[in-house]
Design a protein around this motif. Structure first.
Motif, PDB file in Angstrom:
ATOM      1  N   ASP A  91       3.154 112.744   7.537  1.00 19.20           N
ATOM      2  CA  ASP A  91       2.331 111.437   7.289  1.00 19.20           C
ATOM      3  C   ASP A  91       3.039 110.456   6.564  1.00 19.20           C
ATOM      4  OD1 ASP A  91       0.081 112.505   8.656  1.00 19.20           O
ATOM      5  OD2 ASP A  91      -0.952 113.109   6.884  1.00 19.20           O
ATOM      6  N   VAL A  92       3.715 110.713   5.610  1.00 17.74           N
ATOM      7  CA  VAL A  92       4.427 109.660   4.713  1.00 17.74           C
ATOM      8  C   VAL A  92       5.553 109.316   5.714  1.00 17.74           C
ATOM      9  CG1 VAL A  92       5.827 109.317   2.578  1.00 17.74           C
ATOM     10  CG2 VAL A  92       3.601 110.568   2.637  1.00 17.74           C
ATOM     11  N   ALA A  93       6.440 110.303   6.176  1.00 15.79           N
ATOM     12  CA  ALA A  93       7.510 109.713   6.732  1.00 15.79           C
ATOM     13  C   ALA A  93       7.410 109.195   8.010  1.00 15.79           C
ATOM     14  CB  ALA A  93       8.247 111.264   7.365  1.00 15.79           C
ATOM     15  N   ARG A  94       6.199 109.266   8.781  1.00 14.56           N
ATOM     16  CA  ARG A  94       5.818 108.309   9.784  1.00 14.56           C
ATOM     17  C   ARG A  94       5.397 106.839   9.415  1.00 14.56           C
ATOM     18  NH1 ARG A  94       3.730 112.985  12.202  1.00 14.56           N
ATOM     19  NH2 ARG A  94       1.929 113.170  11.186  1.00 14.56           N
ATOM     20  N   ALA A  95       4.505 106.801   8.278  1.00 18.30           N
ATOM     21  CA  ALA A  95       4.290 105.523   7.640  1.00 18.30           C
ATOM     22  C   ALA A  95       5.561 104.528   7.306  1.00 18.30           C
ATOM     23  CB  ALA A  95       3.366 105.692   6.405  1.00 18.30           C
ATOM     24  N   LEU A  96       6.600 105.423   6.646  1.00 23.71           N
ATOM     25  CA  LEU A  96       7.789 104.732   6.173  1.00 23.71           C
ATOM     26  C   LEU A  96       8.585 104.371   7.448  1.00 23.71           C
ATOM     27  CD1 LEU A  96       8.601 107.014   3.256  1.00 23.71           C
ATOM     28  CD2 LEU A  96       8.335 104.675   3.220  1.00 23.71           C
ATOM     29  N   ASP A  98       7.320 103.516  10.382  1.00 23.10           N
ATOM     30  CA  ASP A  98       6.703 102.541  10.998  1.00 23.10           C
ATOM     31  C   ASP A  98       6.816 100.916  10.161  1.00 23.10           C
ATOM     32  OD1 ASP A  98       5.642 103.943  12.933  1.00 23.10           O
ATOM     33  OD2 ASP A  98       3.563 104.113  11.957  1.00 23.10           O
ATOM     34  N   ALA A  99       6.892 101.308   9.085  1.00 19.85           N
ATOM     35  CA  ALA A  99       7.222 100.054   8.147  1.00 19.85           C
ATOM     36  C   ALA A  99       8.665  99.428   8.449  1.00 19.85           C
ATOM     37  CB  ALA A  99       6.964 100.240   6.529  1.00 19.85           C
ATOM     38  N   GLY A 100       9.457 100.239   8.446  1.00 23.64           N
ATOM     39  CA  GLY A 100      11.001 100.125   8.381  1.00 23.64           C
ATOM     40  C   GLY A 100      11.469 100.567   9.934  1.00 23.64           C
ATOM     41  N   GLU A 101      12.723 101.111   9.862  1.00 27.65           N
ATOM     42  CA  GLU A 101      13.195 101.535  11.136  1.00 27.65           C
ATOM     43  C   GLU A 101      13.515 102.778  11.151  1.00 27.65           C
ATOM     44  OE1 GLU A 101      16.768  99.201  12.339  1.00 27.65           O
ATOM     45  OE2 GLU A 101      15.783  97.385  11.406  1.00 27.65           O
ATOM     46  N   PRO A 102      13.343 103.905  11.904  1.00 32.12           N
ATOM     47  CA  PRO A 102      13.352 105.293  12.013  1.00 32.12           C
ATOM     48  C   PRO A 102      15.035 105.520  12.101  1.00 32.12           C
ATOM     49  CG  PRO A 102      12.311 104.724  13.794  1.00 32.12           C
ATOM     50  CD  PRO A 102      12.456 103.281  13.130  1.00 32.12           C
ATOM     51  N   VAL A 103      15.634 106.563  11.318  1.00 33.34           N
ATOM     52  CA  VAL A 103      16.903 106.782  11.770  1.00 33.34           C
ATOM     53  C   VAL A 103      16.958 108.151  12.379  1.00 33.34           C
ATOM     54  CG1 VAL A 103      19.028 107.414  10.725  1.00 33.34           C
ATOM     55  CG2 VAL A 103      17.701 105.745   9.443  1.00 33.34           C
ATOM     56  N   PRO A 104      17.030 108.123  13.636  1.00 31.91           N
ATOM     57  CA  PRO A 104      16.645 109.459  14.602  1.00 31.91           C
ATOM     58  C   PRO A 104      17.332 110.755  14.245  1.00 31.91           C
ATOM     59  CG  PRO A 104      16.880 107.520  15.907  1.00 31.91           C
ATOM     60  CD  PRO A 104      17.260 107.120  14.414  1.00 31.91           C
ATOM     61  N   TYR A 119      15.003 103.308   7.462  1.00 30.97           N
ATOM     62  CA  TYR A 119      15.731 102.316   6.882  1.00 30.97           C
ATOM     63  C   TYR A 119      15.054 100.859   6.884  1.00 30.97           C
ATOM     64  CZ  TYR A 119      19.088  98.446   6.972  1.00 30.97           C
ATOM     65  OH  TYR A 119      19.811  97.219   6.810  1.00 30.97           O
ATOM     66  N   ALA A 120      15.478 100.093   5.769  1.00 28.28           N
ATOM     67  CA  ALA A 120      14.881  98.675   5.569  1.00 28.28           C
ATOM     68  C   ALA A 120      15.955  97.858   5.046  1.00 28.28           C
ATOM     69  CB  ALA A 120      13.527  98.566   4.983  1.00 28.28           C
ATOM     70  N   ALA A 121      16.427  96.662   5.487  1.00 35.35           N
ATOM     71  CA  ALA A 121      17.302  95.590   4.631  1.00 35.35           C
ATOM     72  C   ALA A 121      16.679  95.461   3.390  1.00 35.35           C
ATOM     73  CB  ALA A 121      17.330  94.478   5.451  1.00 35.35           C
ATOM     74  N   GLU A 122      15.375  95.450   2.981  1.00 35.85           N
ATOM     75  CA  GLU A 122      15.147  95.022   1.790  1.00 35.85           C
ATOM     76  C   GLU A 122      14.287  96.206   0.937  1.00 35.85           C
ATOM     77  OE1 GLU A 122      15.596  92.044   0.281  1.00 35.85           O
ATOM     78  OE2 GLU A 122      16.667  91.501   2.208  1.00 35.85           O
ATOM     79  N   ALA A 127       9.634 100.651  -0.335  1.00 37.59           N
ATOM     80  CA  ALA A 127       8.981 100.954  -1.758  1.00 37.59           C
ATOM     81  C   ALA A 127       7.571 100.656  -1.790  1.00 37.59           C
ATOM     82  CB  ALA A 127       9.713 100.184  -3.123  1.00 37.59           C
ATOM     83  N   ALA A 128       6.998  99.805  -1.098  1.00 33.72           N
ATOM     84  CA  ALA A 128       5.700  99.384  -1.104  1.00 33.72           C
ATOM     85  C   ALA A 128       4.895 100.391  -0.438  1.00 33.72           C
ATOM     86  CB  ALA A 128       5.502  98.164  -0.447  1.00 33.72           C
ATOM     87  N   VAL A 129       5.416 100.873   0.734  1.00 31.98           N
ATOM     88  CA  VAL A 129       4.838 101.918   1.392  1.00 31.98           C
ATOM     89  C   VAL A 129       4.646 103.349   0.775  1.00 31.98           C
ATOM     90  CG1 VAL A 129       4.819 103.523   3.539  1.00 31.98           C
ATOM     91  CG2 VAL A 129       5.149 101.002   3.559  1.00 31.98           C
ATOM     92  N   ALA A 130       6.050 103.555   0.000  1.00 30.51           N
ATOM     93  CA  ALA A 130       6.086 104.830  -0.721  1.00 30.51           C
ATOM     94  C   ALA A 130       5.035 104.899  -1.689  1.00 30.51           C
ATOM     95  CB  ALA A 130       7.476 105.056  -1.163  1.00 30.51           C
ATOM     96  N   SER A 131       4.877 103.830  -2.763  1.00 31.82           N
ATOM     97  CA  SER A 131       4.160 103.645  -3.482  1.00 31.82           C
ATOM     98  C   SER A 131       2.583 103.920  -3.108  1.00 31.82           C
ATOM     99  CB  SER A 131       4.517 102.402  -4.365  1.00 31.82           C
ATOM    100  OG  SER A 131       3.451 102.081  -5.450  1.00 31.82           O
ATOM    101  N   GLU A 132       2.112 103.373  -1.946  1.00 28.31           N
ATOM    102  CA  GLU A 132       0.910 103.401  -1.599  1.00 28.31           C
ATOM    103  C   GLU A 132       0.794 104.697  -1.230  1.00 28.31           C
ATOM    104  OE1 GLU A 132       0.104 100.846   1.819  1.00 28.31           O
ATOM    105  OE2 GLU A 132       0.751  99.015   0.542  1.00 28.31           O
ATOM    106  N   GLU A 133       1.626 105.771  -0.586  1.00 29.74           N
ATOM    107  CA  GLU A 133       1.304 107.081   0.172  1.00 29.74           C
ATOM    108  C   GLU A 133       1.326 108.139  -0.673  1.00 29.74           C
ATOM    109  OE1 GLU A 133       0.652 107.779   3.207  1.00 29.74           O
ATOM    110  OE2 GLU A 133       0.696 105.596   4.060  1.00 29.74           O
ATOM    111  N   HIS A 134       2.080 107.706  -2.229  1.00 31.21           N
ATOM    112  CA  HIS A 134       2.367 108.933  -3.216  1.00 31.21           C
ATOM    113  C   HIS A 134       1.397 108.452  -4.415  1.00 31.21           C
ATOM    114  CE1 HIS A 134       5.333 111.119  -1.362  1.00 31.21           C
ATOM    115  NE2 HIS A 134       5.889 110.208  -0.786  1.00 31.21           N
ATOM    116  N   GLU A 135       1.272 109.577  -5.496  1.00 31.03           N
ATOM    117  CA  GLU A 135       0.513 109.505  -6.621  1.00 31.03           C
ATOM    118  C   GLU A 135       1.291 108.810  -7.727  1.00 31.03           C
ATOM    119  OE1 GLU A 135      -0.675 113.528  -7.125  1.00 31.03           O
ATOM    120  OE2 GLU A 135      -2.261 113.324  -5.822  1.00 31.03           O
ATOM    121  N   SER A 136       2.596 109.028  -7.829  1.00 24.76           N
ATOM    122  CA  SER A 136       3.147 108.772  -8.853  1.00 24.76           C
ATOM    123  C   SER A 136       4.774 108.485  -8.513  1.00 24.76           C
ATOM    124  CB  SER A 136       3.241 109.805  -9.960  1.00 24.76           C
ATOM    125  OG  SER A 136       3.939 110.991  -9.463  1.00 24.76           O
ATOM    126  N   VAL A 137       5.706 107.902  -9.509  1.00 22.76           N
ATOM    127  CA  VAL A 137       7.020 107.704  -9.274  1.00 22.76           C
ATOM    128  C   VAL A 137       7.530 108.437 -10.560  1.00 22.76           C
ATOM    129  CG1 VAL A 137       8.770 105.596  -9.279  1.00 22.76           C
ATOM    130  CG2 VAL A 137       6.391 105.149  -8.468  1.00 22.76           C
TER     131      VAL A 137
END
Length: 138
Positions: A91-96, A98-104, A119-122, A127-137
């Motif tokens: 689920d997290v991998a798909r969300a990331l 979708d937000a960026g670009e998959p590296v197949p 992948y994402a240029a910025e 980081a925003a998606v990972a933060s939303e999808e996970h409990e802690s850093v």
């Protein structure tokens, strides 16, 4: 240590072609990469410490696709996002992706996903998606 799901946020300061073992070579751009994995075997989320050792050059064994990325001298581990006691890897991998670009073809050899690397240029894109999808850093 408890089991769970984690995402490594990685930066590359320059483009490079990296060989990912049997998965072959990939041309990676300068920018940000997120790898999502799970750790439900012995040791649980202590696997994250192994990824840190590979990224710092203290451990040079390449076992998973992500080891080739974290072990490359042009890659820096920026942050680790964690969710304990929940298998949210796909689920997290798909969300990331979708937000960026998959590296197949990377990091998803044990499931039906096309990839667990995005992948994402910025930085903030991933980081925003990972933060939303996970409990802690960590």
């Amino acid at each position: 240590m408890s089991p769970g799901t984690y995402t490594l946020l990685l930066s590359r300061s320059a483009p490079a072609t990296i060989a990912f073992g049997a998965a072959g070579e990939r041309r990676l751009d300068r920018g940000w990469y997120a790898y999502t994995g799970s750790a439900f075997g012995p040791g649980g989320l202590s696997r994250v410490e192994r990824h840190r050792r590979v990224a710092s050059g203290e451990h040079d064994v390449r076992h998973w696709h992500v080891d080739y990325l974290t072990g490359d001298p042009g890659t820096r581990l920026d942050a680790v996002f964690v969710t304990e006691d929940a298998d949210r890897e796909c689920d997290v991998a798909r969300a990331l992706a979708d937000a960026g670009e998959p590296v197949p073809g990377l990091g998803a050899s044990d499931c039906d996903c096309g990839t667990h690397v995005a992948y994402a240029a910025e930085r903030e894109t991933l980081a925003a998606v990972a933060s939303e999808e996970h409990e802690s850093v960590r």
